[in-house]
Design a protein around this motif. Structure first.
Motif, mmCIF file in Angstrom:
data_model
loop_
_atom_site.group_PDB
_atom_site.id
_atom_site.type_symbol
_atom_site.label_atom_id
_atom_site.label_comp_id
_atom_site.label_asym_id
_atom_site.label_seq_id
_atom_site.Cartn_x
_atom_site.Cartn_y
_atom_site.Cartn_z
ATOM 1 N N ALA A 1 0.806 -1.216 0.000
ATOM 2 C CA ALA A 1 0.000 0.000 0.000
ATOM 3 C C ALA A 1 0.837 1.263 0.000
ATOM 4 O O ALA A 1 0.369 2.307 -0.411
ATOM 5 C CB ALA A 1 -0.936 -0.002 1.211
ATOM 6 N N ILE A 2 2.070 1.185 0.469
ATOM 7 C CA ILE A 2 2.866 2.402 0.638
ATOM 8 C C ILE A 2 4.247 2.215 0.039
ATOM 9 O O ILE A 2 4.888 1.196 0.249
ATOM 10 C CB ILE A 2 2.980 2.786 2.136
ATOM 11 C CG1 ILE A 2 3.820 4.050 2.310
ATOM 12 C CG2 ILE A 2 3.515 1.645 2.973
ATOM 13 C CD1 ILE A 2 3.173 5.290 1.802
ATOM 14 N N LEU A 3 4.679 3.172 -0.724
ATOM 15 C CA LEU A 3 6.036 3.193 -1.240
ATOM 16 C C LEU A 3 6.747 4.405 -0.669
ATOM 17 O O LEU A 3 6.312 5.540 -0.906
ATOM 18 C CB LEU A 3 6.036 3.279 -2.762
ATOM 19 C CG LEU A 3 7.420 3.386 -3.383
ATOM 20 C CD1 LEU A 3 8.132 2.049 -3.322
ATOM 21 C CD2 LEU A 3 7.356 3.886 -4.808
ATOM 22 N N PRO A 4 7.811 4.213 0.105
ATOM 23 C CA PRO A 4 8.530 5.379 0.633
ATOM 24 C C PRO A 4 9.112 6.206 -0.505
ATOM 25 O O PRO A 4 9.764 5.681 -1.398
ATOM 26 C CB PRO A 4 9.650 4.753 1.484
ATOM 27 C CG PRO A 4 9.186 3.366 1.780
ATOM 28 C CD PRO A 4 8.386 2.946 0.578
ATOM 29 N N VAL A 5 8.831 7.505 -0.490
ATOM 30 C CA VAL A 5 9.385 8.413 -1.492
ATOM 31 C C VAL A 5 9.921 9.644 -0.778
ATOM 32 O O VAL A 5 9.374 10.087 0.228
ATOM 33 C CB VAL A 5 8.342 8.829 -2.544
ATOM 34 C CG1 VAL A 5 7.953 7.653 -3.404
ATOM 35 C CG2 VAL A 5 7.114 9.437 -1.912
ATOM 36 N N ALA A 6 11.005 10.172 -1.296
ATOM 37 C CA ALA A 6 11.565 11.391 -0.732
ATOM 38 C C ALA A 6 10.783 12.593 -1.231
ATOM 39 O O ALA A 6 10.289 12.612 -2.351
ATOM 40 C CB ALA A 6 13.033 11.514 -1.123
ATOM 41 N N THR A 7 10.658 13.603 -0.397
ATOM 42 C CA THR A 7 9.995 14.842 -0.779
ATOM 43 C C THR A 7 10.994 15.987 -0.666
ATOM 44 O O THR A 7 11.669 16.131 0.344
ATOM 45 C CB THR A 7 8.783 15.117 0.129
ATOM 46 O OG1 THR A 7 7.852 14.062 -0.029
ATOM 47 C CG2 THR A 7 8.116 16.425 -0.257
ATOM 48 N N PHE A 8 11.082 16.788 -1.714
ATOM 49 C CA PHE A 8 11.976 17.930 -1.721
ATOM 50 C C PHE A 8 11.143 19.201 -1.556
ATOM 51 O O PHE A 8 10.208 19.426 -2.304
ATOM 52 C CB PHE A 8 12.746 18.009 -3.035
ATOM 53 C CG PHE A 8 13.646 16.826 -3.276
ATOM 54 C CD1 PHE A 8 14.949 16.853 -2.847
ATOM 55 C CD2 PHE A 8 13.177 15.703 -3.913
ATOM 56 C CE1 PHE A 8 15.792 15.773 -3.068
ATOM 57 C CE2 PHE A 8 13.996 14.617 -4.148
ATOM 58 C CZ PHE A 8 15.314 14.658 -3.719
ATOM 59 N N ALA A 9 11.475 20.007 -0.617
ATOM 60 C CA ALA A 9 10.757 21.265 -0.425
ATOM 61 C C ALA A 9 11.777 22.393 -0.360
ATOM 62 O O ALA A 9 12.616 22.432 0.545
ATOM 63 C CB ALA A 9 9.924 21.230 0.849
ATOM 64 N N ALA A 10 11.712 23.288 -1.331
ATOM 65 C CA ALA A 10 12.578 24.469 -1.391
ATOM 66 C C ALA A 10 14.055 24.097 -1.362
ATOM 67 O O ALA A 10 14.871 24.818 -0.838
ATOM 68 C CB ALA A 10 12.265 25.429 -0.244
ATOM 69 N N GLN A 11 14.388 22.935 -1.903
ATOM 70 C CA GLN A 11 15.783 22.517 -1.956
ATOM 71 C C GLN A 11 16.333 22.889 -3.324
ATOM 72 O O GLN A 11 15.739 22.561 -4.343
ATOM 73 C CB GLN A 11 15.885 21.003 -1.735
ATOM 74 C CG GLN A 11 17.317 20.483 -1.795
ATOM 75 C CD GLN A 11 17.366 19.006 -1.458
ATOM 76 O OE1 GLN A 11 16.486 18.499 -0.776
ATOM 77 N NE2 GLN A 11 18.381 18.327 -1.936
ATOM 78 N N LYS A 12 17.492 23.562 -3.359
ATOM 79 C CA LYS A 12 18.081 23.999 -4.622
ATOM 80 C C LYS A 12 19.546 23.608 -4.665
ATOM 81 O O LYS A 12 20.308 23.944 -3.766
ATOM 82 C CB LYS A 12 17.933 25.511 -4.764
ATOM 83 C CG LYS A 12 16.485 25.993 -4.819
ATOM 84 C CD LYS A 12 16.425 27.496 -5.020
ATOM 85 C CE LYS A 12 14.995 27.991 -5.059
ATOM 86 N NZ LYS A 12 14.927 29.449 -5.250
ATOM 87 N N PRO A 13 19.996 22.958 -5.728
ATOM 88 C CA PRO A 13 19.134 22.359 -6.746
ATOM 89 C C PRO A 13 18.659 20.971 -6.309
ATOM 90 O O PRO A 13 19.288 20.329 -5.470
ATOM 91 C CB PRO A 13 20.063 22.252 -7.948
ATOM 92 C CG PRO A 13 21.414 22.040 -7.340
ATOM 93 C CD PRO A 13 21.430 22.822 -6.046
ATOM 94 N N ILE A 14 17.574 20.528 -6.875
ATOM 95 C CA ILE A 14 17.118 19.152 -6.724
ATOM 96 C C ILE A 14 17.911 18.300 -7.705
ATOM 97 O O ILE A 14 18.246 18.743 -8.801
ATOM 98 C CB ILE A 14 15.611 19.061 -7.028
ATOM 99 C CG1 ILE A 14 14.821 19.862 -5.999
ATOM 100 C CG2 ILE A 14 15.124 17.623 -7.078
ATOM 101 C CD1 ILE A 14 13.368 20.080 -6.389
ATOM 102 N N ARG A 15 18.222 17.079 -7.316
ATOM 103 C CA ARG A 15 18.950 16.190 -8.225
ATOM 104 C C ARG A 15 18.159 14.914 -8.441
ATOM 105 O O ARG A 15 17.798 14.225 -7.481
ATOM 106 C CB ARG A 15 20.345 15.869 -7.681
ATOM 107 C CG ARG A 15 21.255 15.224 -8.729
ATOM 108 C CD ARG A 15 22.716 15.245 -8.292
ATOM 109 N NE ARG A 15 23.624 14.915 -9.381
ATOM 110 C CZ ARG A 15 24.111 15.774 -10.252
ATOM 111 N NH1 ARG A 15 23.787 17.052 -10.169
ATOM 112 N NH2 ARG A 15 24.939 15.389 -11.216
#
Length: 432
Positions: free
Chosen positions: A14-28
């Protein structure tokens, strides 16, 4: 499809761990080969492609009006590119090889820099040999957060896709099988939804962000265990909340829902053979704080209103199995022409309003996607309807859309059934 696999996958995954980027520069984002447990636990893992070690790739959460830079590093042994689906961005950042950029070669990195102008639910995916790379897992959610979020207890993304798999868990890799391309497209025999959160409480008010990331499958969706409304389509807020009944998502379409939780939530695909479970959301505990109240509309989108159209063009979808003859040199055609040509389907001045009649003269539905813009679907009464970036036109039907072409550049217009796109259903428009 195998009902046992649907039900087992929903329970076990039911759940897949995913990373969340918030206001991160730069995102890779690293495009790379991954091995992931897609089938239920106990079955074999599947060799796929993804971003940052998983499929879907990390959920990107951005702010409207804030500049973002995303470095896409290609660790594949073939080229790639990334399209930021639904974002009205600068043309050179749109991610379409041959039209807006060169491919990102293996071991190379490209930086995409843009300012997302609109709040809402979007997604990103490969746009190079995308009928294969997306089918193998190269996609992820992209959320542009609200300046004034709605009053909800949770904001949960539900990304849907399907895969054509062998019994041993490996993908069937005949992505351009001519029979599939000429019919409904490369369809999976296994499907599921990825949720960004696995548990809520009874009485919670939840925003669900549904994304159809499948290459060709249309998902008619039914939700149990919750009551509420659709509040946005393709990232654009509806003027008023709408019933959940009859919710259908063509490939690339999105829908935002706000619902109240009464019991464990099930997400089902509705078929003529019955309902197939795509995902489950567990309920544990009771929210004793939440006070039930009306579900309100989201903040309206800030897009230019159409003026009287200065052009009225017709785009006729042609070909495929059981379709009529056409003059194109591929399986499918648009106005007797297959694939991208030197001249655009339409040329517009910046800010010009145009009306396009989409005629489906084929035996199959098509989800037509316009890059760089949203457009209004025209209702049966002739009035402006929903704002979309992808519209589903069923076999034999006709739909008019009206668009303010206010974003300069060369923009792709294609069927987002990606098998149909590679089969010839692609053109482009030029905005001066």
């Amino acid at each position: 499809m195998n009902r046992r696999h649907f039900l087992a996958s929903a329970s076990a995954l039911a759940i897949l761990p995913v990373a969340t980027f918030a206001a991160q520069k730069p995102i890779r984002l690293k495009a790379q080969a991954v091995t992931q447990q897609i089938l239920p636990s106990g079955d074999n893992a599947t060799a796929m492609l993804g971003f940052n070690g998983s499929i879907p790739g990390p959920e990107l959460r951005l702010r409207a009006g804030a500049s973002v830079s995303i470095d896409v590093e290609n660790q594949l042994d073939e080229g790639t590119s990334v399209h930021w689906h639904g974002i009205r961005l600068e043309n050179s950042m749109d991610g379409v090889p041959m039209l807006t950029q060169d491919i990102i070669n293996p071991s190379h990195t490209k930086t995409y820099s843009f300012v997302p102008p609109d709040e809402g639910t979007y997604w990103y995916h490969s746009h190079y040999i995308s009928q294969e790379q997306v089918a193998r897992g190269m996609m992820g959610a992209l959320i542009v957060e609200d300046d004034t979020p709605p009053d909800v207890d949770h904001d949960i993304t539900v990304l849907l896709s399907d895969w054509l798999m062998q019994e041993d868990g490996s993908l069937v890799d005949d992505y351009v099988d001519m029979h599939s391309v000429a019919h409904g497209g490369y369809m999976g025999n296994f499907a599921r939804g990825f949720l960004s959160q696995s548990q809520v409480k009874r009485g919670d008010r939840v925003r669900f962000r549904l994304i159809n990331a499948a290459t060709n499958r249309i998902f008619p969706i039914s939700i149990t265990g919750a009551t509420g409304y659709v509040v946005a389509l393709d990232g654009m807020a509806l003027p008023a909340p709408r019933s959940l009944e009859g919710l259908v998502l063509a490939p690339a379409q999105r829908a935002d829902l706000i619902v109240d939780i009464s019991e464990a939530v099930g997400f089902d695909m509705v078929t003529r053979q019955g309902s197939y479970r795509l995902a489950d959301l567990e309920v544990k505990g009771i929210n004793v704080v939440r006070q039930a109240g009306p579900i309100l509309a989201l903040s309206p989108p800030d897009l230019p209103l159409p003026s009287d159209p200065t052009q009225h063009l017709t785009l006729t979808m042609m070909g495929g199995a059981m379709g009529g003859r056409h003059k194109g040199d591929n399986i499918w055609a648009l106005n007797d022409v297959s694939d991208l040509q030197p001249d655009p389907f339409g040329s517009f001045l910046r800010g010009e309003t145009a009306r396009i009649t989409l005629v489906n003269d084929t035996a199959f539905p098509h989800g037509m996607h316009l890059h760089g813009h949203h457009f209004y679907e025209i209702g049966d009464d002739g009035a402006l309807g929903d704002l979309r970036d992808t519209t589903l036109v069923n076999a034999g039907d006709t739909r008019d859309i009206v668009c303010v072409f206010d974003n300069p550049g060369r923009w792709l217009l294609h069927c987002h059934m990606l098998s149909h796109a590679i089969g010839g259903m692609r053109t482009w428009v030029d905005v001066a």
